[in-house]
Scaffold this motif. Sequence first.
Motif, PDB file in Angstrom:
ATOM      1  N   ALA A 285      -5.247  -1.337  -0.333  1.00 14.58           N
ATOM      2  CA  ALA A 285      -6.220  -0.456  -0.163  1.00 14.58           C
ATOM      3  C   ALA A 285      -5.699   0.557   0.724  1.00 14.58           C
ATOM      4  CB  ALA A 285      -7.561  -1.075   0.175  1.00 14.58           C
TER       5      ALA A 285
ATOM      6  N   LEU B 139     -10.557  -5.270   4.717  1.00 19.20           N
ATOM      7  CA  LEU B 139     -10.077  -4.668   3.450  1.00 19.20           C
ATOM      8  C   LEU B 139      -9.350  -5.473   2.374  1.00 19.20           C
ATOM      9  CD1 LEU B 139      -9.432  -0.920   4.084  1.00 19.20           C
ATOM     10  CD2 LEU B 139     -11.158  -2.065   2.527  1.00 19.20           C
TER      11      LEU B 139
ATOM     12  N   PHE C  66      -5.002  -3.530  -6.139  1.00 16.56           N
ATOM     13  CA  PHE C  66      -5.126  -4.260  -4.882  1.00 16.56           C
ATOM     14  C   PHE C  66      -5.072  -5.692  -5.146  1.00 16.56           C
ATOM     15  CE2 PHE C  66      -9.226  -3.001  -6.552  1.00 16.56           C
ATOM     16  CZ  PHE C  66     -10.122  -4.296  -6.275  1.00 16.56           C
TER      17      PHE C  66
ATOM     18  N   SER D 253      -2.816   2.112  -7.679  1.00 17.65           N
ATOM     19  CA  SER D 253      -4.007   1.856  -6.831  1.00 17.65           C
ATOM     20  C   SER D 253      -4.737   0.430  -7.180  1.00 17.65           C
ATOM     21  CB  SER D 253      -5.201   2.890  -7.050  1.00 17.65           C
ATOM     22  OG  SER D 253      -4.684   4.025  -6.821  1.00 17.65           O
TER      23      SER D 253
ATOM     24  N   ALA E 232       0.975  -1.098   0.166  1.00 19.59           N
ATOM     25  CA  ALA E 232       0.017   0.002  -0.127  1.00 19.59           C
ATOM     26  C   ALA E 232       0.771   1.358   0.066  1.00 19.59           C
ATOM     27  CB  ALA E 232      -1.057   0.022   1.238  1.00 19.59           C
TER      28      ALA E 232
END
Lengths: 658, 331
Positions: free
Chosen positions: A552, A548, A505, A503, A497
């Motif tokens: 993220a 999560l 994941f 971005s 992260a």
Amino acid sequence: MRFPRTIGARLILVVTLSTSVIFATMLGFNHLRSRTLIEKEVAASAHNLALASANRVEAALGSVARASENIARHLEKHGSSDREVEALLRRVLEDSPEIHGAGVAFEPGALPGPVRPAAPYLYRDGDRIKAVAPEVDLSYRYQDRYQIAHELGRADWSEPYYREGGADILMATYSVPFYSGIGEARRIRGVVTADISLDQLTQTISAIKVLETGYAFLLSRNGAVVTHPVSDYIMNESIFSLAEAADDSALREVGKRMLRGESGFVPYRGFGGAPARLYYGPIPAAGWSLAIVFPENELFAGIRELSVTVAAIGLVGILLIALVVVVIARSITRPLHSLAIAAGRMSGGDFDVALPAQTARDEVGDLSRAFAAMNRDLQVHIRDLVATTSAKERIEGELSIAHDIQMSILPKMLPPFPNREEFNLFAVIEPAKEVGGDFYDFFQLDENHLCLVIADVSGKGVPASLFMAVTKTLIKATARMGLSPADILCQVNEQIARDNDQSMFVTVFLGVLDLRSGDLAYTNAGHNPPLLMPCQGTPRYLPKSRQLVIGAMEDYPYRAELMRMAPGDRLFLYTDGVTEAMNLQDELYGEERLLSIGSGLQHAPLVDMVEATLANIKAFAGAAAQSDDITIMAIDYLGSRNQAKSPAKDATSPDPLQ
Amino acid sequence: MTMKVPTPLLHWMLGCLLCLLCGVATASGPLKKASFIPLWLPQAQFAGYYMAAEKGIYLKHGIDLTIIDGGPGRSPAEYLRDGRADFAAMWLTTALQRRDEGLPLVHVAQVVQQSSMLLVARKDSGIRTLADLDGRKVGLWGGDFDIPPRSVFDQHRLKVKPVQQSGTVNLFLRGGVAAASAMWYNEYHSILSAGMDEDELTVFPLRDHGANYPEDGLYALQETVARDPQLVDAFVRASLEGWEYAFAHPEETLDVMLRVIKEAHLPANRMHQRWMLTRMQALMRPTGGQDGVGELKRKDYQVVAQELRRRGLVREALDYEVFVKAGRALP
């Protein structure tokens, strides 16, 4: 006729034909219209000619008639001794050259003395005047020239006849009855006759000039031919016998009109059947009819000439038009033809072709220019296409390598741990066409602990596969440090992260199984809930993840869950490629379906169960393209060897998860 | 250069020629001179005789025939009587009258088998039936040609005003008489050829009104028949053959007749002569066939003989056998 195949020939055919039709129509109309006009004019002039000619005939007949009348009136007033009568007749003949012969025929008893035949008759013989021999009987009373005037009591012209016994010529006779006494006492005394020679009449008529070859003829009150250029017709034929011979009822009708004293202008067949116009009109003095024949070839010679000239001009015009059409057609079809050849060669790959001149400012020029532009563009496009295609091929090759590499970093040894009896493990990955981001992993942390990982990177393609490689390596490296599942994922998340510019994941399910006790500590970072298929009881999903996904958010505190697998329990891990497999009707495979197939195969051998599930998914998707990797990993916990002998839990063994 | 013909061949050829000449001579005998007078001017009514003469048919039958021009003022009976003609054409009525008057003539052939005489009136003169002729002027020919119409008037008790009719129908056409005498084969066509249509005319065929008397027949004096019956037979045969030829070759016949007519300065019209020839064929063969051609039927004869006697035109009705030469000459 076959319709021509080339544009040029079609143009020529259609243009020439339509022009010809228009021209012929105009010519025909013009010709007919002119004919009608000329006919009107001719009818008028024929009428005038006939009037003038009739006057001449009437003049000739009239003087004969007047002479006879004079003799009759004279005989009614004066003496009529044989000598006196002969002197009178002689004088009349001398005074009137148009009279061929004259006579007086007396009724029996009209003369003083005994009843005797008395019909003195004088006639011309050259320059001399001769008398016929005296009649021997009274049969003269039954000759037409006497009897008709006698019976009808009025003067009239006879039909043409041949007079024998003296004159011996063809003639027509005017007969006038004369009388003695007045009122009740009026008695017919005889008939005065005066003849006109038909030869003479023929001369009068033939003096009438009718065009070059036209002619006139006279018909008697019975329709008999009195004069005619064909002398054989005279007296022998009548207009009715001519009509009968020609089987021409129209001519017979014309004859009847003539007899009624009418006039008219009608079609007629002249000599040799040549078409002609016949004008007929009456000669009232004799009740005869005058006919004038106008040959059509003369009447309409002017128009015919004009029409021929116009037709010739028209023909030349049509030829000129055809020529112009040929030139225009060739100016169109020739470039078209070379364009067609050029197109053929271009389709064969030869772009170095000669194109027709592109200077013309018409549609053909436009086409030619467009064609040239197309040629140029095509060449550019093909060059680009070649470059693009080679680039694509290179990329595809690289992608393929990337895929191979990706696949190669997954553990392959199956069964992976042949010397371990505590579990059975089996995994498959069915990659989609594109390089995807699914992976699974399993490795032993130590003698008694087995780490299980299944994950799905967001996105597809090379980035996903790179991200997957990084994640897998990170997880494996971190797990070696002996951390708990939650700590492993916390650290991995920390790494990923932190600098996650893209971005991206990854969902991860990571579990650590204690092979001795069957305890399973696990962390589910946004991954699909695994399916637990216990040895006793019905299969069920583990609770859904509330945590999560990895990458993220930094410093996310992952937690671990704990459960215990009894020997014979089976854990079924999978990625969303399973539940989100779609068929052609856009239906998802779904968790329900997976649960139901899992229930059916609960006690099947591990490999069979996995492969049957995979086959079921593929059968469901049918012809639909596979859009995502399908990854399945399943494990059967069989229990430890010690446990198998004594199922009681070995409480003394250390638990790495504690 | 002279051509040499072998003597035997020459003899043979001469012999053949001689035989041929003898053959002709023996077939017909020596040519006999004879003369014939028709009852009127030359026209297709007599085409058979003119064609028989033209085509050598009389010669073939051994007769060197002279055809005398007939016509007005030339009575065939008088020509027979005076020996100016050996044969004459006459109507049966005329012949019976002359015989009754003492002229010893004999019937040798009957050409026209029935009456072809008509009375013709204009419809617009109001004449529709025979009775309408009562009191009107009617054209009648002289020379015994008025016997059939007068017989008709007599039978129907009509009083007409007779007007002597000339050789033309002009008086009728000009309205001088209400009705005219007309032979179907001659004057009737003349009227049509003067522009009158058939539907404008009222026609009374005497045949249909009680006077169907056979007309043209061939006659000779008893003396001639007695002296040379072969000549009479040959004349009749040749004449009938001439007729057959005329009917079989109408166009040639018309050519010949037109020539003869023109030579006589008479109006010569082909259509008229064609009409006449066609009608003669119908009159000679009323049934269309060959049977009875040239023959005078006993019944026809008796009708005429009785009628003439009834009307006082002859004193007695002569027997058929006495008047008619037995039909040996007939085919």
